[in-house]
Write a protein that holds these residues in place. Structure first.
Motif, PDB file in Angstrom:
ATOM      1  N   ARG A  70      16.834 -14.610 -18.210  1.00  0.00           N
ATOM      2  CA  ARG A  70      17.738 -15.380 -17.364  1.00  0.00           C
ATOM      3  C   ARG A  70      18.752 -16.168 -18.170  1.00  0.00           C
ATOM      4  O   ARG A  70      19.870 -16.353 -17.743  1.00  0.00           O
ATOM      5  N   SER A  71      18.347 -16.629 -19.332  1.00  0.00           N
ATOM      6  CA  SER A  71      19.266 -17.466 -20.115  1.00  0.00           C
ATOM      7  C   SER A  71      20.095 -16.630 -21.091  1.00  0.00           C
ATOM      8  O   SER A  71      20.911 -17.156 -21.805  1.00  0.00           O
ATOM      9  N   GLY A  72      19.842 -15.330 -21.124  1.00  0.00           N
ATOM     10  CA  GLY A  72      20.619 -14.450 -21.981  1.00  0.00           C
ATOM     11  C   GLY A  72      20.178 -14.455 -23.433  1.00  0.00           C
ATOM     12  O   GLY A  72      20.879 -13.977 -24.297  1.00  0.00           O
ATOM     13  N   GLU A  73      19.006 -14.990 -23.699  1.00  0.00           N
ATOM     14  CA  GLU A  73      18.530 -15.027 -25.094  1.00  0.00           C
ATOM     15  C   GLU A  73      18.047 -13.661 -25.521  1.00  0.00           C
ATOM     16  O   GLU A  73      17.541 -12.895 -24.758  1.00  0.00           O
ATOM     17  N   ASN A 116       8.152 -17.250 -21.459  1.00  0.00           N
ATOM     18  CA  ASN A 116       9.202 -17.486 -22.451  1.00  0.00           C
ATOM     19  C   ASN A 116       9.924 -18.808 -22.199  1.00  0.00           C
ATOM     20  O   ASN A 116      11.130 -18.926 -22.425  1.00  0.00           O
ATOM     21  N   ALA A 117       9.183 -19.796 -21.742  1.00  0.00           N
ATOM     22  CA  ALA A 117       9.755 -21.132 -21.531  1.00  0.00           C
ATOM     23  C   ALA A 117       9.875 -21.829 -22.884  1.00  0.00           C
ATOM     24  O   ALA A 117       8.867 -22.044 -23.553  1.00  0.00           O
ATOM     25  N   PRO A 118      11.084 -22.169 -23.304  1.00  0.00           N
ATOM     26  CA  PRO A 118      11.240 -22.831 -24.599  1.00  0.00           C
ATOM     27  C   PRO A 118      10.551 -24.200 -24.627  1.00  0.00           C
ATOM     28  O   PRO A 118      10.093 -24.640 -25.666  1.00  0.00           O
ATOM     29  N   ASP A 119      10.476 -24.859 -23.475  1.00  0.00           N
ATOM     30  CA  ASP A 119       9.832 -26.166 -23.357  1.00  0.00           C
ATOM     31  C   ASP A 119       9.141 -26.204 -21.990  1.00  0.00           C
ATOM     32  O   ASP A 119       9.807 -26.297 -20.960  1.00  0.00           O
ATOM     33  N   ARG A 120       7.829 -26.102 -22.007  1.00  0.00           N
ATOM     34  CA  ARG A 120       7.060 -26.039 -20.754  1.00  0.00           C
ATOM     35  C   ARG A 120       7.352 -27.200 -19.807  1.00  0.00           C
ATOM     36  O   ARG A 120       7.522 -27.009 -18.613  1.00  0.00           O
ATOM     37  N   LEU A 121       7.381 -28.409 -20.348  1.00  0.00           N
ATOM     38  CA  LEU A 121       7.577 -29.570 -19.490  1.00  0.00           C
ATOM     39  C   LEU A 121       8.994 -29.636 -18.934  1.00  0.00           C
ATOM     40  O   LEU A 121       9.202 -30.039 -17.796  1.00  0.00           O
ATOM     41  N   ARG A 122       9.964 -29.223 -19.705  1.00  0.00           N
ATOM     42  CA  ARG A 122      11.352 -29.194 -19.205  1.00  0.00           C
ATOM     43  C   ARG A 122      11.467 -28.194 -18.065  1.00  0.00           C
ATOM     44  O   ARG A 122      12.092 -28.481 -17.045  1.00  0.00           O
ATOM     45  N   VAL A 123      10.890 -27.017 -18.225  1.00  0.00           N
ATOM     46  CA  VAL A 123      10.908 -26.019 -17.147  1.00  0.00           C
ATOM     47  C   VAL A 123      10.151 -26.563 -15.930  1.00  0.00           C
ATOM     48  O   VAL A 123      10.586 -26.383 -14.794  1.00  0.00           O
ATOM     49  N   LEU A 132       2.555 -22.426  -9.575  1.00  0.00           N
ATOM     50  CA  LEU A 132       3.520 -22.100 -10.618  1.00  0.00           C
ATOM     51  C   LEU A 132       2.874 -22.293 -11.982  1.00  0.00           C
ATOM     52  O   LEU A 132       2.331 -23.358 -12.273  1.00  0.00           O
ATOM     53  N   GLU A 133       2.908 -21.251 -12.775  1.00  0.00           N
ATOM     54  CA  GLU A 133       2.364 -21.245 -14.133  1.00  0.00           C
ATOM     55  C   GLU A 133       3.526 -21.107 -15.098  1.00  0.00           C
ATOM     56  O   GLU A 133       4.341 -20.199 -14.964  1.00  0.00           O
ATOM     57  N   ILE A 134       3.624 -22.008 -16.056  1.00  0.00           N
ATOM     58  CA  ILE A 134       4.721 -21.995 -17.023  1.00  0.00           C
ATOM     59  C   ILE A 134       4.133 -21.690 -18.396  1.00  0.00           C
ATOM     60  O   ILE A 134       3.215 -22.366 -18.848  1.00  0.00           O
ATOM     61  N   VAL A 135       4.687 -20.657 -19.037  1.00  0.00           N
ATOM     62  CA  VAL A 135       4.135 -20.172 -20.296  1.00  0.00           C
ATOM     63  C   VAL A 135       5.121 -20.441 -21.426  1.00  0.00           C
ATOM     64  O   VAL A 135       6.251 -19.951 -21.403  1.00  0.00           O
ATOM     65  N   GLY A 136       4.682 -21.219 -22.392  1.00  0.00           N
ATOM     66  CA  GLY A 136       5.506 -21.542 -23.554  1.00  0.00           C
ATOM     67  C   GLY A 136       5.522 -20.417 -24.573  1.00  0.00           C
ATOM     68  O   GLY A 136       4.853 -19.388 -24.406  1.00  0.00           O
ATOM     69  N   ALA A 147       3.688 -12.711  -9.448  1.00  0.00           N
ATOM     70  CA  ALA A 147       5.089 -12.474  -9.767  1.00  0.00           C
ATOM     71  C   ALA A 147       5.346 -13.064 -11.149  1.00  0.00           C
ATOM     72  O   ALA A 147       4.852 -14.145 -11.458  1.00  0.00           O
ATOM     73  N   ALA A 148       6.115 -12.343 -11.962  1.00  0.00           N
ATOM     74  CA  ALA A 148       6.431 -12.813 -13.310  1.00  0.00           C
ATOM     75  C   ALA A 148       7.940 -12.934 -13.457  1.00  0.00           C
ATOM     76  O   ALA A 148       8.690 -12.052 -13.032  1.00  0.00           O
ATOM     77  N   HIS A 149       8.369 -14.043 -14.032  1.00  0.00           N
ATOM     78  CA  HIS A 149       9.784 -14.302 -14.266  1.00  0.00           C
ATOM     79  C   HIS A 149       9.974 -14.587 -15.745  1.00  0.00           C
ATOM     80  O   HIS A 149       9.368 -15.513 -16.282  1.00  0.00           O
ATOM     81  N   ASP A 150      10.815 -13.778 -16.389  1.00  0.00           N
ATOM     82  CA  ASP A 150      11.084 -13.950 -17.813  1.00  0.00           C
ATOM     83  C   ASP A 150      12.281 -14.874 -17.988  1.00  0.00           C
ATOM     84  O   ASP A 150      13.412 -14.502 -17.690  1.00  0.00           O
ATOM     85  N   LEU A 151      12.035 -16.087 -18.445  1.00  0.00           N
ATOM     86  CA  LEU A 151      13.105 -17.068 -18.592  1.00  0.00           C
ATOM     87  C   LEU A 151      14.070 -16.710 -19.717  1.00  0.00           C
ATOM     88  O   LEU A 151      15.229 -17.111 -19.688  1.00  0.00           O
ATOM     89  N   ALA A 152      13.626 -15.950 -20.695  1.00  0.00           N
ATOM     90  CA  ALA A 152      14.511 -15.539 -21.787  1.00  0.00           C
ATOM     91  C   ALA A 152      15.600 -14.602 -21.261  1.00  0.00           C
ATOM     92  O   ALA A 152      16.752 -14.677 -21.677  1.00  0.00           O
TER      93      ALA A 152
END
Length: 144
Positions: free
Chosen positions: A141-144, A10-17, A106-110, A134-139
């Motif tokens: 973490r940001s409260g979206e 749930n990375a809104p911008d892969r490169l930014r993450v 590290l794998e970043i999923v858009g 291990a899976a980390h949901d970025l959505a």
């Protein structure tokens, strides 16, 4: 050595993450290899790192640089030219051959369906090879 695999989805911008994760790993004393299989992505990521933190600098060079061996962050289009084995940030859609030489991948999923489908394939490949993931949901973490 056992390779640790972490997915950030749930990375809104892969490169930014990727910039955030690169800066954190670098600040923690790790040496980072960034795998960007196409030159356009590699150049874009390089440009983003220059402007990422206005008051800080993440030292980085392309893999072909004479300074690659002593620079903490190296960006390359193939794994065999990346000198560091601490952390691999995979900006590609495929499971990179030779990923198992790294301590941490590290794998970043858009958010797009093609990015998510490619990431599911990589996840299945890692799992089939017996890696603990291990899976980390970025959505979340940001409260979206």
């Amino acid at each position: 050595m056992t390779t640790e695999i972490r997915f950030y989805h749930n990375a809104p911008d892969r490169l930014r993450v990727a910039c955030v994760l690169t800066a954190k790993a670098c600040a923690g004393g790790k040496r980072i290899s960034v795998f960007a299989p196409d030159g356009g992505t590699a150049r874009h990521f390089d440009q983003m790192l220059w402007a990422f933190q206005p008051l800080a600098f993440v030292p980085h060079v392309p893999a072909g640089s004479p300074l690659a061996a002593e620079t903490p962050v190296v960006i390359g289009t193939t794994l065999d030219v990346l000198p560091h084995d601490d952390v691999l940030i995979n900006l590609g859609d495929e499971l990179p051959a030779g990923f198992d030489r790294f301590e941490l991948v590290l794998e970043i999923v858009g958010p797009s369906d093609p990015e998510r489908a490619a990431a599911r394939g990589r996840y299945r490949d890692y799992k089939a090879r017996g890696y603990t993931l291990a899976a980390h949901d970025l959505a979340q973490r940001s409260g979206e």
